[in-house]
Design an enzyme around this catalytic site. Structure first.
Site, PDB file in Angstrom:
ATOM      1  N   HIS A   1     -18.985   5.109 -10.104  1.00 56.03           N
ATOM      2  CA  HIS A   1     -19.994   5.517 -11.102  1.00 56.03           C
ATOM      3  C   HIS A   1     -20.112   4.428 -12.171  1.00 56.03           C
ATOM      4  O   HIS A   1     -19.365   4.417 -13.160  1.00 56.03           O
ATOM      5  CB  HIS A   1     -19.574   6.857 -11.720  1.00 56.03           C
ATOM      6  CG  HIS A   1     -20.608   7.480 -12.609  1.00 56.03           C
ATOM      7  ND1 HIS A   1     -21.193   8.707 -12.356  1.00 56.03           N
ATOM      8  CD2 HIS A   1     -21.172   7.063 -13.765  1.00 56.03           C
ATOM      9  CE1 HIS A   1     -22.052   9.002 -13.312  1.00 56.03           C
ATOM     10  NE2 HIS A   1     -22.071   8.004 -14.191  1.00 56.03           N
TER      11      HIS A   1
ATOM     12  N   HIS B   1     -23.279   2.121 -14.150  1.00 54.71           N
ATOM     13  CA  HIS B   1     -24.690   1.750 -14.352  1.00 54.71           C
ATOM     14  C   HIS B   1     -24.740   0.237 -14.541  1.00 54.71           C
ATOM     15  O   HIS B   1     -24.088  -0.282 -15.462  1.00 54.71           O
ATOM     16  CB  HIS B   1     -25.250   2.465 -15.584  1.00 54.71           C
ATOM     17  CG  HIS B   1     -25.177   3.963 -15.473  1.00 54.71           C
ATOM     18  ND1 HIS B   1     -26.239   4.730 -15.054  1.00 54.71           N
ATOM     19  CD2 HIS B   1     -24.155   4.836 -15.700  1.00 54.71           C
ATOM     20  CE1 HIS B   1     -25.889   6.012 -15.046  1.00 54.71           C
ATOM     21  NE2 HIS B   1     -24.627   6.097 -15.431  1.00 54.71           N
TER      22      HIS B   1
ATOM     23  N   HIS C   1     -25.965  13.261 -11.998  1.00 56.45           N
ATOM     24  CA  HIS C   1     -25.282  13.508 -13.273  1.00 56.45           C
ATOM     25  C   HIS C   1     -25.433  14.987 -13.631  1.00 56.45           C
ATOM     26  O   HIS C   1     -26.555  15.507 -13.662  1.00 56.45           O
ATOM     27  CB  HIS C   1     -25.913  12.703 -14.403  1.00 56.45           C
ATOM     28  CG  HIS C   1     -25.510  11.266 -14.466  1.00 56.45           C
ATOM     29  ND1 HIS C   1     -25.848  10.352 -13.509  1.00 56.45           N
ATOM     30  CD2 HIS C   1     -24.785  10.582 -15.393  1.00 56.45           C
ATOM     31  CE1 HIS C   1     -25.363   9.166 -13.845  1.00 56.45           C
ATOM     32  NE2 HIS C   1     -24.715   9.269 -14.976  1.00 56.45           N
TER      33      HIS C   1
ATOM     34  N   GLU D   1     -21.980  17.129 -17.939  1.00 57.44           N
ATOM     35  CA  GLU D   1     -21.527  16.278 -19.048  1.00 57.44           C
ATOM     36  C   GLU D   1     -22.144  16.869 -20.325  1.00 57.44           C
ATOM     37  O   GLU D   1     -21.461  17.384 -21.177  1.00 57.44           O
ATOM     38  CB  GLU D   1     -21.965  14.824 -18.834  1.00 57.44           C
ATOM     39  CG  GLU D   1     -21.530  13.872 -19.955  1.00 57.44           C
ATOM     40  CD  GLU D   1     -22.214  12.508 -19.892  1.00 57.44           C
ATOM     41  OE1 GLU D   1     -23.282  12.389 -19.260  1.00 57.44           O
ATOM     42  OE2 GLU D   1     -21.681  11.559 -20.523  1.00 57.44           O
TER      43      GLU D   1
ATOM     44  N   ASP E   1     -18.569   4.178 -16.136  1.00 56.81           N
ATOM     45  CA  ASP E   1     -19.927   4.550 -16.579  1.00 56.81           C
ATOM     46  C   ASP E   1     -20.683   3.323 -17.117  1.00 56.81           C
ATOM     47  O   ASP E   1     -21.512   2.754 -16.406  1.00 56.81           O
ATOM     48  CB  ASP E   1     -19.840   5.654 -17.638  1.00 56.81           C
ATOM     49  CG  ASP E   1     -20.978   6.658 -17.576  1.00 56.81           C
ATOM     50  OD1 ASP E   1     -21.800   6.558 -16.658  1.00 56.81           O
ATOM     51  OD2 ASP E   1     -21.026   7.549 -18.446  1.00 56.81           O
ATOM     52  N   ASP E   2     -20.438   2.966 -18.365  1.00 54.36           N
ATOM     53  CA  ASP E   2     -21.116   1.827 -19.023  1.00 54.36           C
ATOM     54  C   ASP E   2     -20.049   1.108 -19.854  1.00 54.36           C
ATOM     55  O   ASP E   2     -20.002   1.264 -21.090  1.00 54.36           O
ATOM     56  CB  ASP E   2     -22.223   2.343 -19.954  1.00 54.36           C
ATOM     57  CG  ASP E   2     -23.192   3.274 -19.239  1.00 54.36           C
ATOM     58  OD1 ASP E   2     -24.143   2.792 -18.617  1.00 54.36           O
ATOM     59  OD2 ASP E   2     -22.976   4.501 -19.296  1.00 54.36           O
TER      60      ASP E   2
HETATM   61  N1  HPA Z   1     -25.376   8.689 -18.462  1.00 51.91           N
HETATM   62  C1  HPA Z   1     -26.613   9.047 -18.129  1.00 51.91           C
HETATM   63  N2  HPA Z   1     -27.575   8.197 -17.963  1.00 51.91           N
HETATM   64  C2  HPA Z   1     -27.322   6.924 -18.126  1.00 51.91           C
HETATM   65  C3  HPA Z   1     -26.069   6.478 -18.469  1.00 51.91           C
HETATM   66  C4  HPA Z   1     -25.053   7.397 -18.642  1.00 51.91           C
HETATM   67  O1  HPA Z   1     -23.896   7.051 -18.955  1.00 51.91           O
HETATM   68  N3  HPA Z   1     -26.121   5.136 -18.544  1.00 51.91           N
HETATM   69  C5  HPA Z   1     -27.365   4.796 -18.259  1.00 51.91           C
HETATM   70  N4  HPA Z   1     -28.111   5.858 -17.998  1.00 51.91           N
HETATM   71 ZN    ZN Z   2     -23.386   7.771 -15.805  1.00 52.27          ZN
END
Ligand code: HPA
Ligand code: ZN
Length: 329
Positions: free
Chosen positions: A11, A13, A191, A194, A272-273
């Protein structure tokens, strides 16, 4: 202890993994002023998840050509390999890569794949792609994105997901896009759980037929759902550092990943990021070892679960499973 463990990330991005200095460099080359998205120390700056999405999109504005995505992919995979990642799946959005035009998307994808092959030759890291529409861009754009995904489905684009603002719309609004992706042979994730509660996880499974959930951690608020996830083998792409940075949980010890794992849910770990959340795969492992006393045996289980949940072809999966076995032998 965790530094040398081989890691699998499901996971991530791609734009969200861009080092801030990389984005600043692109902005300078293109004479764009995006200084407002950084703090005084040069890190990405945002106040909450919704502002994060805006900052993310502003940073992504600097990525204008397939060549930019080639450079981005190299920069991201260099960081991942340094953390011990041997296999990674990344979310890619035709919205950002060619405005959902199939021909333009193919050019971006070609550049990304070329960069991934270079990184594999250099560091042995393997990358595969999951196409994701952006939920807050709406279901009509998601249909165009699904067509891009279907046109490029195969040994490299292996999955289809849904990113963006989980509070907007319902999973079933995206059923057409997910059906098209499934018919093209793509594996599915979404997703949920969350910013939405346990029902958002139920909706994604029931209405989209996904086999993995991005995050899904708020399933912990409904133990019957947790048991269903465990029973059906639904895989959670858990990103603890992201959840903590965005204020979903106050700290690592309070994060539900330990309880989900103990109750038999198939848990995987991702970032994630990563620069947005001041994390790396190596740091996630370190913090988890500290918070839950997880030893090499737990991390071996998680890596194996992740390899089994990967959307790649069986031969690639076999290779990564063998790498894990020899590392833990
Ligand atoms: N969550 C949801 N959408 C997203 C994310 C994230 O962490 N990063 C980029 N788009
Ligand atoms: Zn994500």
């Amino acid at each position: 202890m965790t530094d040398t463990l081989p890691k699998i990330e499901l996971h991530l991005h791609l734009e969200g993994a861009a080092p801030p200095a990389f984005i600043r460099g692109l902005a300078a080359e293109k004479k764009m002023d995006i200084s407002g998205i950084f703090d005084a120390r040069g890190n990405y700056s945002y106040i909450d998840f919704w502002h994060f999405l805006k900052v993310y999109e502003a940073a992504t504005e600097t990525l204008k050509t397939p060549g930019d995505y080639h450079r981005l992919t190299r920069a991201v995979l260099e960081e991942s390999a340094a953390s011990g990642v041997i296999y990674c799946e990344t979310f890619l959005s035709p919205d950002f890569c060619g405005g959902r035009d199939v021909g333009a998307w193919q050019e971006y994808l070609h550049a990304i794949r070329e960069a991934a092959e270079e990184a594999e030759r250099q560091d042995g890291i393997v990358l595969r792609g999951i196409v994701t529409p952006i939920r807050h861009f709406g279901p009509e754009k998601a249909k165009e994105t699904a067509i891009c995904a279907a046109e490029t489905a195969g040994d490299w684009i292996v999955g289809f997901g849904l990113a963006g603002d989980e509070k907007i719309g319902k999973p079933k609004d995206f059923a057409w896009a997910f059906d098209a992706a499934r018919e093209a042979g793509l594996r599915l994730t979404c997703h949920a759980g969350e910013w939405g509660g346990p029902d958002s996880v139920r909706d994604a499974i029931r209405d989209l037929g996904v086999e993995r959930i991005g995050h899904g951690v708020r399933a912990i608020e409904d133990l019957a759902l947790v048991d269903e996830l465990a029973e059906h083998g639904t895989v959670l792409e858990v990103c603890p550092g992201s959840n903590i940075a965005l204020g979903l949980y106050p700290g690592w010890r309070q994060h539900p990943v330990g309880r989900l794992f103990d109750r038999g849910v198939k848990v995987t770990i991702s970032t994630d990021d990563p620069p947005f959340f001041h994390t790396t795969m190596a740091r996630e492992y370190e913090r988890l070892a500290d918070a839950f006393d997880w030893d090499a045996g737990v991390f071996a289980t998680i890596a194996r679960t992740s390899a089994e949940a990967a959307f790649c072809d069986p031969a690639t999966k076999d290779t990564i499973l063998k790498k894990l076995e020899s590392a833990h032998a």
